[in-house]
Design a protein around this motif. Structure first.
Motif, mmCIF file in Angstrom:
data_model
loop_
_atom_site.group_PDB
_atom_site.id
_atom_site.type_symbol
_atom_site.label_atom_id
_atom_site.label_comp_id
_atom_site.label_asym_id
_atom_site.label_seq_id
_atom_site.Cartn_x
_atom_site.Cartn_y
_atom_site.Cartn_z
ATOM 1 N N VAL A 220 15.683 16.175 -19.015
ATOM 2 C CA VAL A 220 14.332 16.433 -19.539
ATOM 3 C C VAL A 220 13.448 17.256 -18.614
ATOM 4 C CG1 VAL A 220 14.259 14.448 -21.088
ATOM 5 C CG2 VAL A 220 13.523 14.179 -18.740
ATOM 6 N N GLY A 221 13.975 17.695 -17.491
ATOM 7 C CA GLY A 221 13.190 18.544 -16.604
ATOM 8 C C GLY A 221 12.298 17.756 -15.651
ATOM 9 N N TRP A 222 11.264 18.437 -15.170
ATOM 10 C CA TRP A 222 10.370 17.878 -14.158
ATOM 11 C C TRP A 222 9.738 16.544 -14.560
ATOM 12 C CZ3 TRP A 222 9.875 18.120 -9.264
ATOM 13 C CH2 TRP A 222 8.704 17.697 -8.642
ATOM 14 N N PRO A 223 9.278 16.384 -15.797
ATOM 15 C CA PRO A 223 8.718 15.080 -16.171
ATOM 16 C C PRO A 223 9.726 13.933 -15.997
ATOM 17 C CG PRO A 223 8.087 16.716 -17.785
ATOM 18 C CD PRO A 223 9.097 17.367 -16.872
ATOM 19 N N GLY A 224 10.994 14.204 -16.209
ATOM 20 C CA GLY A 224 12.016 13.176 -16.018
ATOM 21 C C GLY A 224 12.151 12.770 -14.563
ATOM 22 N N VAL A 225 12.091 13.755 -13.671
ATOM 23 C CA VAL A 225 12.149 13.461 -12.234
ATOM 24 C C VAL A 225 10.973 12.571 -11.846
ATOM 25 C CG1 VAL A 225 12.026 14.463 -9.918
ATOM 26 C CG2 VAL A 225 13.352 15.613 -11.705
ATOM 27 N N CYS A 226 9.798 12.936 -12.314
ATOM 28 C CA CYS A 226 8.597 12.159 -11.992
ATOM 29 C C CYS A 226 8.662 10.760 -12.598
ATOM 30 C CB CYS A 226 7.351 12.898 -12.466
ATOM 31 S SG CYS A 226 7.090 14.449 -11.585
ATOM 32 N N ALA A 227 9.218 10.653 -13.801
ATOM 33 C CA ALA A 227 9.351 9.337 -14.437
ATOM 34 C C ALA A 227 10.292 8.443 -13.634
ATOM 35 C CB ALA A 227 9.846 9.496 -15.874
ATOM 36 N N VAL A 228 11.403 8.996 -13.180
ATOM 37 C CA VAL A 228 12.341 8.214 -12.364
ATOM 38 C C VAL A 228 11.663 7.762 -11.074
ATOM 39 C CG1 VAL A 228 14.451 8.374 -10.964
ATOM 40 C CG2 VAL A 228 14.457 9.182 -13.324
ATOM 41 N N GLY A 229 10.975 8.673 -10.408
ATOM 42 C CA GLY A 229 10.269 8.311 -9.180
ATOM 43 C C GLY A 229 9.204 7.261 -9.421
ATOM 44 N N GLY B 261 0.819 -1.218 0.000
ATOM 45 C CA GLY B 261 0.000 0.000 0.000
ATOM 46 C C GLY B 261 0.847 1.260 0.000
ATOM 47 N N GLY B 262 1.907 1.268 0.796
ATOM 48 C CA GLY B 262 2.795 2.428 0.821
ATOM 49 C C GLY B 262 3.480 2.645 -0.514
ATOM 50 N N SER B 263 3.917 1.560 -1.135
ATOM 51 C CA SER B 263 4.578 1.665 -2.442
ATOM 52 C C SER B 263 3.609 2.160 -3.512
ATOM 53 C CB SER B 263 5.162 0.310 -2.847
ATOM 54 O OG SER B 263 6.111 -0.111 -1.901
ATOM 55 N N LEU B 264 2.382 1.672 -3.465
ATOM 56 C CA LEU B 264 1.364 2.156 -4.407
ATOM 57 C C LEU B 264 1.084 3.642 -4.195
ATOM 58 C CD1 LEU B 264 -1.114 -0.847 -4.365
ATOM 59 C CD2 LEU B 264 0.085 0.041 -6.376
ATOM 60 N N MET B 265 1.068 4.060 -2.934
ATOM 61 C CA MET B 265 0.817 5.469 -2.627
ATOM 62 C C MET B 265 1.945 6.353 -3.173
ATOM 63 S SD MET B 265 -0.379 7.008 1.024
ATOM 64 C CE MET B 265 -1.672 5.800 1.154
ATOM 65 N N VAL B 266 3.180 5.885 -3.058
ATOM 66 C CA VAL B 266 4.309 6.647 -3.592
ATOM 67 C C VAL B 266 4.225 6.711 -5.119
ATOM 68 C CG1 VAL B 266 6.825 6.731 -3.815
ATOM 69 C CG2 VAL B 266 5.791 6.198 -1.606
ATOM 70 N N ALA B 267 3.878 5.593 -5.759
ATOM 71 C CA ALA B 267 3.724 5.602 -7.218
ATOM 72 C C ALA B 267 2.630 6.593 -7.633
ATOM 73 C CB ALA B 267 3.401 4.197 -7.726
ATOM 74 N N LEU B 268 1.521 6.577 -6.919
ATOM 75 C CA LEU B 268 0.436 7.519 -7.197
ATOM 76 C C LEU B 268 0.906 8.962 -7.023
ATOM 77 C CD1 LEU B 268 -2.553 8.135 -7.785
ATOM 78 C CD2 LEU B 268 -2.981 7.853 -5.325
ATOM 79 N N SER B 269 1.746 9.191 -6.024
ATOM 80 C CA SER B 269 2.233 10.551 -5.787
ATOM 81 C C SER B 269 3.006 11.082 -6.988
ATOM 82 C CB SER B 269 3.104 10.607 -4.535
ATOM 83 O OG SER B 269 4.373 10.041 -4.776
ATOM 84 N N PHE B 270 3.803 10.214 -7.617
ATOM 85 C CA PHE B 270 4.566 10.677 -8.774
ATOM 86 C C PHE B 270 3.671 10.922 -9.982
ATOM 87 C CE2 PHE B 270 8.197 9.165 -6.296
ATOM 88 C CZ PHE B 270 8.990 10.301 -6.392
ATOM 89 N N LEU B 271 2.569 10.195 -10.081
ATOM 90 C CA LEU B 271 1.598 10.499 -11.138
ATOM 91 C C LEU B 271 0.956 11.865 -10.900
ATOM 92 C CD1 LEU B 271 -0.131 7.020 -11.581
ATOM 93 C CD2 LEU B 271 1.440 8.164 -13.171
ATOM 94 N N VAL B 272 0.612 12.142 -9.643
ATOM 95 C CA VAL B 272 0.032 13.451 -9.294
ATOM 96 C C VAL B 272 1.037 14.562 -9.577
ATOM 97 C CG1 VAL B 272 -0.748 14.878 -7.346
ATOM 98 C CG2 VAL B 272 -1.586 12.531 -7.589
ATOM 99 N N LEU B 273 2.283 14.349 -9.166
ATOM 100 C CA LEU B 273 3.311 15.367 -9.386
ATOM 101 C C LEU B 273 3.592 15.567 -10.874
ATOM 102 C CD1 LEU B 273 5.717 14.423 -6.473
ATOM 103 C CD2 LEU B 273 4.400 16.549 -6.687
#
Length: 143
Positions: free
Chosen positions: A112-121, A30-42
């Protein structure tokens, strides 16, 4: 954002109780899913919405703290008399991989900027979800 970060402290006892009842696996998953969701939101709103950034930070904080508590419970149950050594290994591993993630995120930002950070996360958190989903260990023994 400091106030948002305090929410993780409130998650610890809830996560601990849930881990005691259900085992570490569902809490880590659940925690891992929440972190993945956070990067989608970001990724979706982090460049233009302060609300999206706040929500993303909140989800990361809650997800990471919840998974950490569950993993600590699991690790401490391995050898109850060696909690100090186990904690050293756990947190050293946490900091090493955290540094690798920070390095990968900063390189992605340069490329690639912010999208790259979110993709890595998102990739790293998706890997955590896969590992947690494949975990076949039973519930952690009570401490």
């Amino acid at each position: 954002f400091g106030v948002i970060g305090v929410c993780g402290a409130f998650v610890a006892p809830v996560s601990g109780r849930f881990t005691d009842r259900s085992g570490a696996r569902p809490v880590v998953l659940g925690g891992s899913l929440m972190v993945a969701l956070s990067f989608l939101v970001l990724w979706a709103g982090g460049t233009w919405s302060l609300v999206a950034v706040g929500l993303g930070v909140l989800l990361i904080d809650i997800g990471m703290n919840g998974a950490l508590i569950a993993n600590q419970t699991r690790a401490y149950a391995l050898v109850p008399g060696a909690r100090g050594r186990i904690n050293t290994v756990l947190f050293t591993t946490l900091f090493v991989f955290g540094a690798l993630g920070a390095f990968a995120g900063s390189q992605a930002f340069l490329m690639v900027g912010w999208p790259g950070v979110c993709a890595v996360g998102l990739v790293f958190s998706a890997l955590a979800v896969l590992v947690a989903a494949r975990d076949r260990h039973g519930p952690a023994a009570p401490i």
